[in-house]
Scaffold this motif. Structure first.
Motif, PDB file in Angstrom:
ATOM      1  N   LEU A 124      24.331  -5.019  49.451  1.00 24.07           N
ATOM      2  CA  LEU A 124      24.767  -5.643  48.202  1.00 24.07           C
ATOM      3  C   LEU A 124      25.409  -4.620  47.274  1.00 24.07           C
ATOM      4  O   LEU A 124      26.434  -4.889  46.641  1.00 24.07           O
ATOM      5  N   GLU A 125      24.802  -3.450  47.208  1.00 22.06           N
ATOM      6  CA  GLU A 125      25.341  -2.384  46.346  1.00 22.06           C
ATOM      7  C   GLU A 125      26.730  -1.969  46.817  1.00 22.06           C
ATOM      8  O   GLU A 125      27.657  -1.795  46.012  1.00 22.06           O
TER       9      GLU A 125
ATOM     10  N   VAL B   8      22.362  -3.967  41.633  1.00 23.67           N
ATOM     11  CA  VAL B   8      21.109  -4.297  42.308  1.00 23.67           C
ATOM     12  C   VAL B   8      19.928  -3.633  41.608  1.00 23.67           C
ATOM     13  O   VAL B   8      19.952  -2.436  41.331  1.00 23.67           O
ATOM     14  N   LEU B   9      18.917  -4.443  41.341  1.00 23.08           N
ATOM     15  CA  LEU B   9      17.639  -3.922  40.876  1.00 23.08           C
ATOM     16  C   LEU B   9      16.669  -3.998  42.042  1.00 23.08           C
ATOM     17  O   LEU B   9      16.313  -5.084  42.500  1.00 23.08           O
TER      18      LEU B   9
ATOM     19  N   GLU C  14      13.273   7.170  47.193  1.00 23.96           N
ATOM     20  CA  GLU C  14      14.328   7.180  48.209  1.00 23.96           C
ATOM     21  C   GLU C  14      15.532   6.339  47.793  1.00 23.96           C
ATOM     22  O   GLU C  14      16.682   6.758  47.932  1.00 23.96           O
ATOM     23  N   PHE C  15      15.274   5.150  47.254  1.00 21.87           N
ATOM     24  CA  PHE C  15      16.370   4.234  46.935  1.00 21.87           C
ATOM     25  C   PHE C  15      16.994   4.497  45.569  1.00 21.87           C
ATOM     26  O   PHE C  15      18.023   3.904  45.248  1.00 21.87           O
ATOM     27  N   SER C  16      16.399   5.378  44.781  1.00 24.84           N
ATOM     28  CA  SER C  16      16.967   5.687  43.470  1.00 24.84           C
ATOM     29  C   SER C  16      18.353   6.314  43.591  1.00 24.84           C
ATOM     30  O   SER C  16      19.150   6.269  42.655  1.00 24.84           O
ATOM     31  N   ARG C  17      18.655   6.886  44.759  1.00 21.89           N
ATOM     32  CA  ARG C  17      19.972   7.501  44.972  1.00 21.89           C
ATOM     33  C   ARG C  17      21.030   6.469  45.362  1.00 21.89           C
ATOM     34  O   ARG C  17      22.219   6.745  45.276  1.00 21.89           O
TER      35      ARG C  17
ATOM     36  N   THR D 242      21.623   0.639  41.817  1.00 23.46           N
ATOM     37  CA  THR D 242      21.882   0.722  40.379  1.00 23.46           C
ATOM     38  C   THR D 242      20.614   1.097  39.622  1.00 23.46           C
ATOM     39  O   THR D 242      20.600   2.015  38.806  1.00 23.46           O
ATOM     40  N   THR D 243      19.531   0.370  39.907  1.00 23.38           N
ATOM     41  CA  THR D 243      18.241   0.614  39.268  1.00 23.38           C
ATOM     42  C   THR D 243      17.135   0.367  40.278  1.00 23.38           C
ATOM     43  O   THR D 243      17.207  -0.581  41.055  1.00 23.38           O
TER      44      THR D 243
END
Length: 214
Positions: free
Chosen positions: A20-21, A27-28, A39-42, A45-46
């Motif tokens: 999606l990003e 994407v939150l 891991e997903f913070s990189r 979006t948030t």
């Protein structure tokens, strides 16, 4: 474009969120595991570490204004159900939820999930069909129909589609042809099938299997 909430960043949820990003959505991502959040913070979006079974938490995240939510919690059925229920109570109608079995799916649908998916089951079915060496790709729909990419069966090679009469004889529809080094061709009655052609074919799953095995 309104943001999308993805709850549960395991293999399925993580893949959905990253895709999606890449498609340009905001994407939150939410998960209870701090390592996954890090891991997903990189990539997203948030990303937040949050218990999304709690409606108050979801409201603080602003999910009333989201376009959709994906509940990708797999192993904890209770958390999955409570999250869908909380999202539904907040008025979100476009809820996608991962189910592990038919009973789980039935509960999710009754409490507000608009779309229920079985990713492991779908992938298992797809792999089983692709083990047939003539099937190169396979996408099944919910009503026993599928679209497949396959090698041209020998009985129709050298013939125009109007002569081979695939729809009448085999109950499948050839919608396109791909030849090596050439652009995709939309199939018409006069299209002649060559030995190395790859076909895009639509029909019932059982008919596609018989057609590809000829």
């Amino acid at each position: 474009m309104k943001p999308v909430l993805v709850v549960g960043l395991g293999r399925f949820g993580g893949a959905v969120a990253r895709t999606l990003e890449r498609m340009g959505h905001e994407v939150l991502g939410a998960d209870m595991d701090p390592l996954l959040v890090q891991e997903f913070s990189r990539d997203l979006t948030t990303v937040v570490e949050a218990d999304c079974t709690d409606a108050a938490t979801l409201e603080k995240l602003g999910v009333r204004d989201f376009a959709a939510a994906v509940v990708a919690i797999g192993t904890d059925i209770e958390a999955s159900v409570l999250t869908v229920l909380a999202l539904s109570d907040l008025g979100l109608s476009n809820i996608w939820a991962k189910a592990t079995n038919d009973k789980h799916a039935a509960i999710l649908e009754r409490i507000g999930a608009a779309h229920v998916v079985f990713p492991e089951q779908r992938m298992g079915e797809r792999v089983a069909h692709l083990l047939n060496e003539r099937l190169l790709d396979f996408i099944a729909f919910d009503d026993e129909f599928a679209i497949a990419r396959l090698k041209a069966p020998e009985p129709i090679v050298g013939l125009p589609l109007v002569t081979s009469a695939c729809r009448k004889k085999y109950e499948v529809t050839v919608v396109g042809v791909k030849r090596k080094g050439e652009n995709f061709i939309h199939a018409v009655p006069d299209t002649i099938i060559f030995p190395d052609d790859e076909l895009v074919v639509l029909g019932k799953i059982a008919d596609l299997e018989r057609f590809s095995a000829m």
